[in-house]
Design a protein around this motif. Structure first.
Motif, short mmCIF file in Angstrom:
data_model
loop_
_atom_site.label_atom_id
_atom_site.label_comp_id
_atom_site.label_asym_id
_atom_site.label_seq_id
_atom_site.Cartn_x
_atom_site.Cartn_y
_atom_site.Cartn_z
N ALA A 160 5.97 -7.46 -5.85
CA ALA A 160 7.36 -7.66 -5.42
C ALA A 160 8.23 -6.53 -5.96
CB ALA A 160 7.88 -9.00 -5.91
N LEU A 161 7.98 -6.16 -7.18
CA LEU A 161 8.75 -5.09 -7.80
C LEU A 161 8.49 -3.77 -7.08
CD1 LEU A 161 10.65 -4.51 -10.18
CD2 LEU A 161 8.66 -3.85 -11.50
N ALA A 162 7.22 -3.53 -6.75
CA ALA A 162 6.86 -2.30 -6.07
C ALA A 162 7.58 -2.22 -4.72
CB ALA A 162 5.34 -2.25 -5.87
N THR A 163 7.64 -3.34 -4.02
CA THR A 163 8.31 -3.36 -2.72
C THR A 163 9.78 -3.02 -2.89
OG1 THR A 163 6.87 -5.22 -2.31
CG2 THR A 163 8.47 -4.72 -0.62
N ASP B 67 0.82 -1.21 0.00
CA ASP B 67 0.00 0.00 0.00
C ASP B 67 0.85 1.26 0.00
OD1 ASP B 67 1.05 -0.27 2.49
OD2 ASP B 67 -0.83 0.02 3.59
N GLY B 68 2.17 1.11 -0.05
CA GLY B 68 3.05 2.27 -0.13
C GLY B 68 3.45 2.84 1.21
N ASN B 69 2.88 2.33 2.29
CA ASN B 69 3.26 2.82 3.62
C ASN B 69 4.32 1.92 4.23
OD1 ASN B 69 1.35 4.93 3.62
ND2 ASN B 69 -0.25 3.46 4.17
N LEU B 70 5.12 2.50 5.12
CA LEU B 70 6.13 1.70 5.79
C LEU B 70 5.46 0.63 6.64
CD1 LEU B 70 8.81 4.23 7.06
CD2 LEU B 70 9.05 2.53 5.28
#
Lengths: 107, 160
Positions: free
Chosen positions: B24-27, A38-41
């Motif tokens: 996985a790529l986004a991470t 979700d883009g959050n840490l």
């Protein structure tokens, strides 16, 4: 911290022996440096403390940091003072506590 | 009818594979940008200075066992031992494992009692990149020992 940790000690010991105690516990050890999908840490959640006591006396205490791998393997040495139980405790950031006792046989 | 069912199954599997790869790529991408952007953990030097408290450490008596080349930085086995009798009069009080190149320099700190019989620490660490690993031991008489070992990391263990 759902699974039972695995603990290995020698089957037979003599008083005064220095034995190796091997432990392995399942834990994600989330570092807090990683972003989720979700883009959050993703908040940090690691096992931050491990202690081993024998007869109420501390043998070793370990402060773990995010640099420890997931499913931490911790091994340490212990000088057998006599028969008894070694009590091992893992505590993580969420406050979850796992306590296991392992008998040290002497003979 | 049978034909259609089969097709559906394939479609869903394809979709799942694609989705997993994308996340996985986004991470991976996210990790690179933010690892240093948030609240700064202490640097390696700050951490080392804090442990030593102004004292000098002697480079001796510490053995660090590490692979020369760690292919996977996510789990690098290490064993650190300090040559010390571990008696009530002379024992290793604490042993700190530090990394010079991780986002956070601390790996683990061990606090021993003479019951341990040997100042021995074995576990697995994450390493972000090729770097030096330090082990700093504080003895019961207040002296410090330090050991150092370089480890090459092929794939970093911080996702980046």
């Amino acid at each position: 911290m759902s699974n039972k940790p695995r603990i290995k000690v020698p089957a037979t010991n003599k008083v005064g022996d220095v034995i190796e105690v091997k432990t392995l516990i399942s834990h994600v050890m989330e570092t807090g440096f990683r972003k989720g999908s979700d883009g959050n840490l993703v908040p940090r959640n690691i096992i931050n403390t491990f202690t081993a006591t024998f007869g109420g006396k501390e043998v070793v205490k370990v402060d773990l940091s995010s640099g420890v791998s997931a499913n931490p393997y911790i091994s340490f040495k212990f000088k057998v003072p006599g028969p008894g139980d070694l009590e091992l405790t893992w505590i993580d950031d969420s406050g979850a506590k796992t306590v296991e006792k392992v008998a040290i046989a002497v003979g | 009818m049978t034909q259609r069912m089969k097709l559906e199954v394939v479609d869903r599997r394809d979709f799942l594979v694609g989705a997993t790869a994308a996340s996985a790529l986004a991470t991976l991408l996210a990790m690179h940008g933010t690892a240093f952007a948030q609240e700064k953990p202490p640097t390696f030097q700050e951490t080392l200075d804090k442990i030593l408290g102004g004292k000098k450490a002697e480079e001796a008596k510490i053995t660090i066992e590490l692979p020369e080349i760690a292919e996977n930085g996510n789990t690098v086995p290490y064993t650190v031992t300090v040559d010390n009798p571990m008696t009530d009069a002379d024992y290793v009080k604490s042993l700190h494992i530090l990394s010079s190149g991780n986002p956070s320099p601390n790996i683990a700190s061990y606090y021993f009692s003479p019951l341990a019989g040997q100042a021995f620490a074995s576990s697995r660490m994450r390493l972000a990149k090729t770097q030096d690993i330090y082990a700093v031991a504080e003895l019961s008489n207040g002296n410090f020992l330090v050991g150092k070992r370089t480890v090459k990391v092929t794939i970093g263990g911080c996702g980046g």
